[in-house]
Structures are given as structure tokens and as C-alpha cells.
Design an enzyme around this catalytic site. Structure first.
Site, PDB file in Angstrom:
ATOM      1  N   ASN A 109      -0.735   1.124  -1.551  1.00 28.73           N
ATOM      2  CA  ASN A 109      -0.971   1.959  -2.724  1.00 28.73           C
ATOM      3  C   ASN A 109      -2.453   2.304  -2.817  1.00 28.73           C
ATOM      4  O   ASN A 109      -3.300   1.415  -2.749  1.00 28.73           O
ATOM      5  CB  ASN A 109      -0.509   1.227  -3.981  1.00 28.73           C
ATOM      6  CG  ASN A 109       0.975   0.910  -3.934  1.00 28.73           C
ATOM      7  OD1 ASN A 109       1.800   1.770  -3.650  1.00 28.73           O
ATOM      8  ND2 ASN A 109       1.320  -0.345  -4.183  1.00 28.73           N
ATOM      9  N   GLU A 136      -3.478  -1.949   5.960  1.00 23.81           N
ATOM     10  CA  GLU A 136      -3.442  -1.177   4.712  1.00 23.81           C
ATOM     11  C   GLU A 136      -4.734  -0.382   4.515  1.00 23.81           C
ATOM     12  O   GLU A 136      -4.706   0.727   3.970  1.00 23.81           O
ATOM     13  CB  GLU A 136      -3.190  -2.108   3.520  1.00 23.81           C
ATOM     14  CG  GLU A 136      -1.975  -3.018   3.636  1.00 23.81           C
ATOM     15  CD  GLU A 136      -0.726  -2.312   4.131  1.00 23.81           C
ATOM     16  OE1 GLU A 136      -0.465  -1.171   3.717  1.00 23.81           O
ATOM     17  OE2 GLU A 136       0.002  -2.902   4.949  1.00 23.81           O
ATOM     18  N   HIS A 144      -4.361   2.771   6.361  1.00 23.16           N
ATOM     19  CA  HIS A 144      -3.502   3.740   5.672  1.00 23.16           C
ATOM     20  C   HIS A 144      -4.292   4.636   4.715  1.00 23.16           C
ATOM     21  O   HIS A 144      -3.798   5.706   4.334  1.00 23.16           O
ATOM     22  CB  HIS A 144      -2.404   3.010   4.893  1.00 23.16           C
ATOM     23  CG  HIS A 144      -1.151   2.785   5.671  1.00 23.16           C
ATOM     24  ND1 HIS A 144      -0.475   3.805   6.325  1.00 23.16           N
ATOM     25  CD2 HIS A 144      -0.425   1.652   5.898  1.00 23.16           C
ATOM     26  CE1 HIS A 144       0.599   3.311   6.914  1.00 23.16           C
ATOM     27  NE2 HIS A 144       0.649   2.013   6.683  1.00 23.16           N
TER      28      HIS A 144
END
Length: 725
Positions: A330, A354, A357
Site C-alpha cells: 500500500n 514492497e 513496488h
């Protein structure tokens, strides 16, 4: 009005300019019921009230849209049976180019029925304020993971004329929203809630264009019980103390699945100039000590490779063991399962993945779920470039060898003709995209990206290409052809050589052929770490066993890296069932040592114990399952227990531990345990006392308990939740 600011904008950094979404309509997504191709979504506003006692979220959604063609008859959104829509309304957008976000009025708590969802309060504009008028709506079935919500629009709408649709709703038993009672948290002090939107769950969080092809900015106002900290995947956040509400704003366009919320007994600690960790108080010292300074090192390495970090802050929140996956990227706020804290090397890799990302997946997103490798394959490649820069090539090659070993293991299970082994998987209508998440998405995707990097002959030149690719497509969604066309344009000499058509390595074959990767990376730089693993495995499979065991026991694996030990145990798992004398010698040599290591190591050894029906070490299996509440550390063991002769043991342990498991995980294990009831559960050899009273239970009694009050609810389907790490 007192405001406690928690701004996610990096100190001294200027906000990157937001590119408007491309004018062409988004790619068609068979997993979405929406009419996203007929509209441009500019912004969405959420007013949310968290009601943990009722496990209910009350919401008001304001969508800011314009039609791409005149007089659209209806707006179709993705929704879910868990959503109960209370009202729909239409409002013409004000003449001003930008309107102050609306406020939301929350009902005062009190006795009696649940209060209605929040009401929007729009700012007063000069002259007459645009009026809201009610709209008709209907909800229709779509798939087992969602519904379609059709909202009738006024007939006089013109193309490109801005307007707003206001939807008030409540959501209960939503696959995207995980409610935890205090006893399911580490501190056992306050209720906890988090959302998990990937792939198609957020349609149960709020009605939306639930497709990665559509991106927009968002803002949110959230009311929560007193003392509960709320966080969202937003670039700016603040707590208005007098109002008792949290305000959030995401200034960059994101797809619906990246709108995320978490609330609970969370405390912060800074770990770098633009990073902090959030965790329950009892976990905060451990989380801080393991990540302090490291995240900034990883972000800086990524920036050197792929350009400026564009999301302001990079914060991490550690979630209770009920979190259904390992980590979720997120934006601005990575969600990660707290269970991983004890496994240092896995923690490093998961957080760096992450971080990657932030460029590949969040900034540049796959436009359809059929091409998830565009996010996961590129992020895995970027992750390994970052680890090479920070920890060296040998460590990166070891981790890659470990993952590719797992890929080939999955290939053996599925078969080389399995359609899910393609990079471009055809998503049939009605199939949940989460079913397409597998190691091929990550590792076969990585191998293709690595192959592209080898074609240009220089990793640094390929880094330059990826940097230009991100700059060109940031805040948009792309298809594979966009990446490949950009690659050939950046390297015209390769285009002239027709590298996309090389026999046996055609780009089209990479994308659409089943089976293993067409080429794999050279991992020889990691041989200093992988060679001892292979040597030890060969010793344990050699004869005579007593000489081999003596030689093997002289190797001190306590000094190995975690990935070395995990790779060794995975090789033993691949060879299971092993001769009983081998398992006995392995247990004598390693069982106590492995029992003191992290959970990633322990679960692998315990799977060896279970797959080989090694009763003397079953007490370790029991103790492990009694201490774990995480899907990642329970499901594999229960699956192995129920495949072999130890189902009665599994039933007994489950009966004793189910009260500490999240209902979703409890249902998953119940489904595993209920499969095959009616067949014999008697062990292949004489049972030990570990099997206890469960041996005397009848199948009918077991089935009654498993499928009675705790039977799976139609409101929550396990396939609605992405459980891939």
C-alpha cells in the site's frame, strides 16, 4: 481546533506533478462489472465510521466523474453482497476548477438501532450551491466475489461535464475488512481492523471501479472509537482532536485496490528521515531495532537505480498474525505481518520487495489482472538489484536460488502444461483474479525481465531504461506491449537485431508459453553459499547412512544464513517421504537446534516430521501450532497433517487452539479438516500418546463440529482473499 499533523510529505521535498489519466478508455477487465470505459474518475472522497462492536463500517462515498460520451444512461460500479446501499444522489460539480473536499457529519452514538451512515456536507460556493437529487439504483449478481451496482443518471448529462455521485452504505462481513477482537492482537487491549484490497476485495469496502486500469486521487475522513489510531495509504494525514476524526489525502492517482486502512492500538517510532514503523506497543521495540536505518538505505539504493521516490514518506505498519498475506505494498504505508519479525532475512527481502513496488506496481501498474507479472516480475527484479547493491551478489543469488527451487517445485505439482504457468494468463469470466497469483507471476516474470537485462549487455543500462520507463508511465496503468515497445525503442540496436523474434526465446513465447522460464539467471556468484547446501544434502542421501550422518554432523549449520538452512530443508522436503532411519538421524542431529531458530526454519522441519510420520517429534508440531495464529505458519502444516496418517492429531490440536484463530483462518482450516471425513483416520503405525482422545472421536462427531456453527459463511468466501505472499 487542535490538529495533530502526521504529514507524509518528505521534509523539503516538492510534490511531483500529477499527470492526468490518459484520455483513451481503460483496458477491458473481465473481473470488473463496472462501466469504467465510459467515464473518467477524477477523485473519490470517503467518509467512514468504524463500528468494531458491530463489526460494521458505515460509509459515504463521493465520486467525482465526467462522462466520455454524451447522455450516459447509468453508472455501473463494482460492489459486493456485504455492502448495503442506503441511498444514491447526484450533484453537479461546481463551476470552480477545484472545490474544497466536503466534510462529513457523523451521528452521535446512542442506544437503539445503529445510526445511519455519514452525511456529506459540501462547502458553500458563491451563488447557488449545486443541489443534490436522489438517484435510482439496483444491485445485480456478478460473480461469487462481487456484485454490480447500477445507478441511473440524469438524461441531460453532457460529455466531459463534471458531476458527483454520492453513495451512503454500510458494510458487514466484507472480505476486504478484517475485524479482530482484542484477544486476537498481541496486546489484547483494543479492537483492531485492517483492509486488504488485492486483488478484487475492495468492492466490499466501497463501491468502485475495481480494476487496476483505473486510477484516481482520494481523500478520506475517518471516525473511530476513542484511543484507536487510524492509518491509511495516503500522502498526508492529520488528526483533528476536537472533532475526534482522522483526515487523509492521497495526492497521486492509485487504483482502488491500493486504498487501505488500518486501525488499532498502534504507536509510531521513527526509523529514518522519511520512515517510521507503527506497531502495537509490545512489538514496537523489536520492529524499530530491526529496521532502524535500513529502510532509508534501501530507499536510497532504489532511487539511485530508478529515480526519485515519489510518494513522500515510506512507513510500515506491523499487523497481527491474522493478516492473510506476508506483506502488501500500500503506497506510503506498507502492511506487513508481524510474524515475520523473527525471521530477519525474510523480513529484509519482504520489505525491499514492497519498496520496489513503489516504482513497479504502484507508480506503474498492470492494467489487467491477466498481466500481474508486470508488477510482480519487475518488482522482484528491482528487489534483487537493490539487495545486490546493499548486500552483494552472493546473497542475492542465494535468495534467487531458493525462490527458483520453489518455482520448480510448484511446476512439478501443477505440470508443465498448466495454464497458470503462463505470464499472460487468460482470465475467464467469473474466475477470481487472486487465483492467478503464484510463483510464476513473480519468478517466471523475474526471469523474463532478467533476460531483457541480459540482451542489452549491461545491468546499468537496463536500470537506465527502467528509470525512463517509470518516468514515462508513472501514475498510469500499462500492458505488456507498452513495456516491450519501450524496451525496443530505448535500445534501437536490439530492435534492428530482431531480438524479440529469436528462435526459442521469442517475446511472444515468453508471455504465452506454459512451463518453466525459457532462460534462467546465472547464479554462480552465489556458489560460496549454495555449494555447502548441496554438499550437505548429498551427504544425507548417501550410503552407508552412519558414515554420511557422521560427516554431516560435523557441518555446523547454526552459522549458516537463514536462506541456506531453508534451502537445505526444502531439498529434504522434496525427497520426502525419506527412509525412517534417515529421519531418525536427522532428528538426532538437528531437531533441538532447529527448534531454537525462526519460524521459517521451524515450519520446514516440522513439515518434514509430518510428511514422514515421525511421531517422536510430534510434540514440537503441537507446540508450534499452539503458538501460531498466522495463515502462513498454520495452513501448510494442517494440509500436510490431513494428507497423511495424522488427521486425528490435527483435529485434536485444532479443537484446542481454534479459539485463538481469526474466524477466516478458522474456516480455512475447517475446510481442510472436513475433506475426506468418512475415510479412515487411523495412523499407519501404532499411535503415540500425542494422538490423545481425538483417536476415539467418530467421523460424524468431527464433521458435526467442523461444519456446524462455524461453517463457512456465504458472506465471506475464502477465495475472496488474496493469500499469496
Amino acid at each position: 481546533m487542535a490538529a495533530q499533523c502526521c504529514c507524509r510529505q518528505a521534509p523539503g521535498a516538492e510534490a511531483a506533478p500529477v499527470r492526468p489519466p490518459p484520455e483513451p478508455p481503460p483496458a477491458l477487465d473481465v473481473a470488473s462489472a463496472s462501466s469504467a470505459q465510459l467515464f473518467r474518475l477524477r477523485h473519490l472522497q470517503l467518509g467512514l465510521e468504524l463500528r468494531p462492536e458491530a463489526r460494521e463500517l458505515a460509509g459515504c462515498l463521493v465520486l467525482e466523474l465526467c462522462a466520455l460520451r454524451p447522455a450516459p444512461r447509468a453508472l455501473v460500479l463494482d460492489a459486493h453482497p456485504a455492502l448495503r446501499l442506503h441511498s444514491a444522489a447526484f450533484r453537479r460539480a461546481p463551476a470552480a476548477a477545484a472545490e474544497t473536499p466536503c466534510a462529513f457529519a457523523f451521528s452521535a452514538p446512542g442506544p437503539g438501532p445503529a445510526p445511519p451512515p455519514p452525511l456529506p456536507a459540501f462547502p458553500e460556493a458563491p451563488g447557488s450551491e449545486p443541489a443534490c437529487c436522489p438517484l435510482a439504483f439496483r444491485v445485480d449478481p456478478f460473480t461469487d466475489y462481487g456484485s454490480s451496482l447500477t445507478v441511473t443518471l440524469p438524461p441531460e448529462l453532457q460529455a466531459h461535464q463534471p458531476f458527483q455521485v454520492i453513495l451512503r452504505y454500510t458494510s458487514t462481513d466484507a472480505p476486504a475488512i478484517w475485524w479482530l477482537d482484542p484477544e486476537l492482537t498481541y496486546g489484547c487491549a483494543k479492537p483492531f481492523v485492517f483492509t486488504q484490497g488485492h486483488s478484487v476485495c475492495n468492492r466490499s469496502f466501497f463501491p468502485c471501479f475495481d480494476t487496476p486500469a483505473v486510477k484516481c486521487t482520494y481523500s478520506a475522513v475517518v471516525k473511530a472509537p476513542s484511543g484507536v489510531q487510524v492509518l491509511m495509504s495516503a500522502t498526508r494525514s492529520a488528526y483533528m482532536e476536537e472533532e475526534g476524526v482522522f483526515h487523509f489525502h492521497m495526492e497521486h492517482p492509485v487504483p482502488a485496490y491500493l486504498v487501505a486502512l488500518v486501525a488499532g492500538d498502534l504507536k509510531p517510532a521513527d526509523i529514518g528521515p522519511r520512515s517510521r514503523v507503527w506497531a502495537e506497543p509490545c512489538l514496537l521495540p523489536t520492529a524499530t531495532s530491526k529496521l532502524s536505518g535500513a529502510v532509508e538505505q534501501w530507499l536510497s539504493a532504489a532511487e539511485r537505480l530508478y529515480g526519485p521516490y515519489m510518494w513522500g514518506r515510506y512507513d510500515i505498519v506491523f499487523l497481527p498474525p491474522s493478516f492473510p498475506i506476508v506483506a502488501m505494498e500500500n503506497p506510503c504505508l506498507t502492511f506487513i505481518i508481524s510474524s515475520i519479525l523473527e525471521s530477519d532475512e525474510f523480513l529484509v527481502i519482504d520489505v525491499i520487495h514492497e519498496v520496489a513496488h513503489s516504482w513497479f506496481g504502484n507508480a506503474v501498474t498492470n492494467a489487467t489482472w491477466e498481466e500481474m507479472w508486470l508488477s510482480e516480475g519487475l518488482a522482484t527484479y528491482a528487489q534483487r538489484r537493490i539487495t545486490t547493491e546493499t548486500y552483494g551478489a552472493a546473497f542475492t543469488c542465494l535468495e534467487t536460488a531458493f525462490r527458483l527451487d520453489a518455482l520448480h517445485r510448484q511446476m512439478k505439482l501443477l505440470g508443465e502444461d498448466s495454464p497458470v504457468s503462463k505470464l499472460q494468463v487468460k482470465l475467464e469470466p467469473g474466475v477470481n483474479p487472486s487465483h492467478l497469483m503464484n510463483l510464476f507471476t513473480y519468478e517466471k516474470g523475474y526471469c523474463f525481465v532478467y533476460y531483457l537485462s541480459q540482451l542489452c549487455g549491461d545491468p546499468q543500462r537496463f536500470d537506465d531504461f527502467l528509470r525512463a520507463y517509470v518516468e514515462k508511465y508513472k501514475f498510469t496503468s500499462v500492458v505488456a506491449q507498452d513495456l516491450l515497445d519501450s524496451f525496443l525503442s530505448f535500445f534501437p540496436e536490439l530492435k534492428e537485431q530482431s531480438v524479440d523474434c529469436r528462435a526459442g526465446l521469442e517475446f511472444e513465447r515468453w508471455l504465452n508459453a506454459t512451463g518453466p522460464p525459457l532462460a534462467e539467471p546465472d547464479l554462480s556468484q552465489g556458489s560460496s553459499l549454495t555449494r555447502p547446501v548441496e554438499a550437505l544434502f548429498q551427504l544425507w542421501t548417501a550410503e552407508p547412512l552412519d558414515q554420511a550422518a557422521a560427516s554431516a554432523s560435523a557441518i555446523d549449520i547454526s552459522k549458516w544464513r537463514t536462506f541456506q538452512t531453508a534451502l537445505f530443508l526444502d531439498r529434504l522436503l522434496d525427497g520426502s517421504p525419506l527412509p525412517q532411519e534417515v529421519v531418525m538421524s536427522l532428528s538426532k542431529c538437528y531437531s533441538s537446534l532447529l527448534d531454537s531458530m525462526n519460524a521459517e526454519i521451524r515450519i520446514r522441519w516440522l513439515q518434514i516430521v509430518v510428511r514422514n510420520d515421525y511421531y517422536p517429534d510430534l510434540h514440537r508440531v503441537r507446540r508450534f501450532l499452539e503458538s501460531q495464529m498466522s495463515r502462513m505458519y498454520t495452513i501448510p502444516l494442517y494440509e500436510d497433517l490431513c494428507t497423511g496418517a495424522l488427521k486425528s492429531f490435527a483435529l485434536e490440536v485444532f479443537y484446542q487452539t481454534q479459539g485463538r484463530l481469526h474466524p477466516n483462518l478458522r474456516r480455512a482450516i475447517q475446510q481442510i479438516l472436513s475433506q475426506g471425513l468418512g475415510s479412515s483416520t487411523e495412523p499407519a503405525s501404532e499411535p503415540s500418546t500425542e494422538l490423545g482422545k481425538a483417536e476415539a472421536d467418530t467421523d460424524s462427531d468431527a464433521q458435526a463440529l467442523l461444519l456446524g456453527d462455524e461453517a463457512p459463511s456465504s458472506a465471506i468466501s475464502l477465495r475472496d482473499v488474496n493469500v499469496s505472499a
